[in-house]
Design an enzyme around this catalytic site. Structure first.
Site, PDB file in Angstrom:
ATOM      1  N   CYS A   1      -6.392   4.201  16.009  1.00  0.00           N
ATOM      2  CA  CYS A   1      -6.741   4.596  14.493  1.00  0.00           C
ATOM      3  C   CYS A   1      -5.830   3.453  13.727  1.00  0.00           C
ATOM      4  O   CYS A   1      -4.526   3.081  14.274  1.00  0.00           O
ATOM      5  CB  CYS A   1      -5.944   5.860  14.084  1.00  0.00           C
ATOM      6  SG  CYS A   1      -6.124   6.334  12.461  1.00  0.00           S
TER       7      CYS A   1
ATOM      8  N   ARG B   1     -11.316  -0.758  18.688  1.00  0.00           N
ATOM      9  CA  ARG B   1     -11.479  -0.588  19.715  1.00  0.00           C
ATOM     10  C   ARG B   1     -10.397  -1.236  20.955  1.00  0.00           C
ATOM     11  O   ARG B   1     -10.089  -2.254  20.826  1.00  0.00           O
ATOM     12  CB  ARG B   1     -12.765  -1.197  20.453  1.00  0.00           C
ATOM     13  CG  ARG B   1     -13.346  -0.896  21.938  1.00  0.00           C
ATOM     14  CD  ARG B   1     -14.371  -1.845  22.266  1.00  0.00           C
ATOM     15  NE  ARG B   1     -13.922  -3.240  22.090  1.00  0.00           N
ATOM     16  CZ  ARG B   1     -14.722  -4.379  22.599  1.00  0.00           C
ATOM     17  NH1 ARG B   1     -15.632  -4.151  23.107  1.00  0.00           N
ATOM     18  NH2 ARG B   1     -14.067  -5.409  22.420  1.00  0.00           N
TER      19      ARG B   1
END
Length: 387
Positions: free
Chosen positions: A222, A314
């Protein structure tokens, strides 16, 4: 005490997971006697762990495996699994691109519309495999697909966003989700998240939440804290929301579990979150490292594919073992990322906590040097806690 940032602005000190330590009490017990059972929405589980509703973490197969082991996997109903009949080639593409191509690819792949029939199909598949059908939608998705989820017979419904509150202001053209009304309409328990404050947690409980998720921005993939500057370190957020749970139970007699969501990597992290008041934890990257995880060794956040403002990335977490080894052992690694249940039971034994309620009451100290004190060789050689 409030800290003065400058004239006209003060702040309260908040603490992160790596800044605290748990203190042994006056007794110990054999880890085999530690009772880790907990209940969410009337469903009892032996492992207080939920796998995050992320496309690199939970698919139909993983949801079934987690159910068999005594945990719960939450399926993202607004991700790859409900946009594509066959998600496998899509997941291969996500795992194969370089860093510079990733954001654009994600925005392209997630632009494909959600197929309502797949929402129903995935729930049906989980139930047919004997798994607990726990699924997740955003508030907007809940308004659109809630009836389908109810018809499909989901066991638990998580309504999740970066921040969820009962007091949401929308433009006149948009009708916000009525959380209390939604809870009353749905035939299954509804869990709300995420929040980090006493007041919001209390309001979500009053709205009928079967549990609340605590955590804004600490997740491994995040980037909300960097993009938005929003968040509260987990121990402080958990303790505040757990206080709301306790006050709400005293007032109403209803117990609403608090689930720590994000920033949790090791068994020690899980133990600290429960000691701060959590009933369970939701984890993503540790599960994404399982050989059975759909992410092919990669992990990405729910807000990563946003077409306007991506708030996730990612990360390559690798594959370190099976889901059984990660949750229940035997551990093949020495860094606390395998046998998470064993770590919790051993910690409870060391602290003398017979069950999770007693674990929530153990003494906590501020210990900023906890992970570095005496670990110079591990750090220099990148072993154990020094990796």
């Amino acid at each position: 005490m409030d800290i003065i940032i400058g004239r006209g602005k003060t702040a309260r000190r908040a603490y992160g997971i790596d800044e605290i330590a748990l203190v042994p009490g006056t007794r110990t017990l054999d880890p085999s006697l530690a009772d880790t059972r907990w209940t969410i929405g009337g469903i009892e589980r032996t492992i207080p762990i939920l796998a995050s509703a992320m496309d690199g973490v939970v698919d139909v197969k993983m949801a079934g495996l987690l159910s068999e082991l005594g945990a719960i996997g939450v399926l993202n109903l607004e991700g790859i699994q409900t946009r594509y009949d066959d998600p496998e080639p899509i997941l291969d593409r996500i795992a194969s691109v370089g860093k510079s191509e990733f954001v654009g690819l994600m925005q392209e792949l997630y632009a494909k519309p959600i197929q309502p029939e797949l929402v129903k199909q995935r729930i049906t598949d989980i139930k047919n495999n004997g798994g607990i059908a726990a699924v997740s939608l955003t508030p907007a998705g809940a308004s659109q697909y809630g009836n389908i989820v109810a018809e499909a017979g989901a066991d638990l419904l998580f309504v999740q966003a970066t921040v969820v509150s009962t007091a949401h202001l929308s433009p006149e053209s948009i009708t916000p989700l009525d959380l209390q009304g939604f809870c009353q309409e749905m035939p299954m328990p509804v869990i709300f998240g995420n929040c980090v404050t006493y007041e919001v947690a209390l309001n979500l409980m009053k709205a009928g939440a079967a549990a609340v998720l605590v955590g804004i921005g600490p997740g491994a993939a995040c980037t909300s804290r960097g993009v938005l500057g929003v968040g509260v370190p987990q121990p402080t957020a958990i303790a505040d929301c757990a206080a709301a749970r306790n006050d709400y139970q005293q007032e109403t007699g209803r117990y609403v579990p608090v689930v720590a969501d994000g920033g949790i990597v090791t068994g020690g992290d899980i133990c600290k979150c429960i000691a701060c008041g959590a009933d369970a934890v939701m984890i993503g990257s540790p599960i994404a490292r399982a050989a059975e995880a759909p992410g092919r060794g990669y992990h990405w956040g729910m807000a990563t594919p946003s077409p306007v403002l991506p708030r996730g990335t990612r990360i390559n977490v690798g594959t370190t073992g099976t889901i059984a080894e990660i949750l229940t052992g035997p551990a093949k690694l020495d860094d606390g990322t395998h046998n998470l249940l064993g770590a919790l039971k051993t910690s409870m034994g060391t602290l003398g906590a017979k069950d999770l309620k007693e674990m929530q009451e153990v003494e906590v100290v501020i210990a900023p040097s906890l992970l570095t004190e005496g670990k110079v060789y591990q750090k220099a050689q990148q072993l154990g806690m020094g990796k």
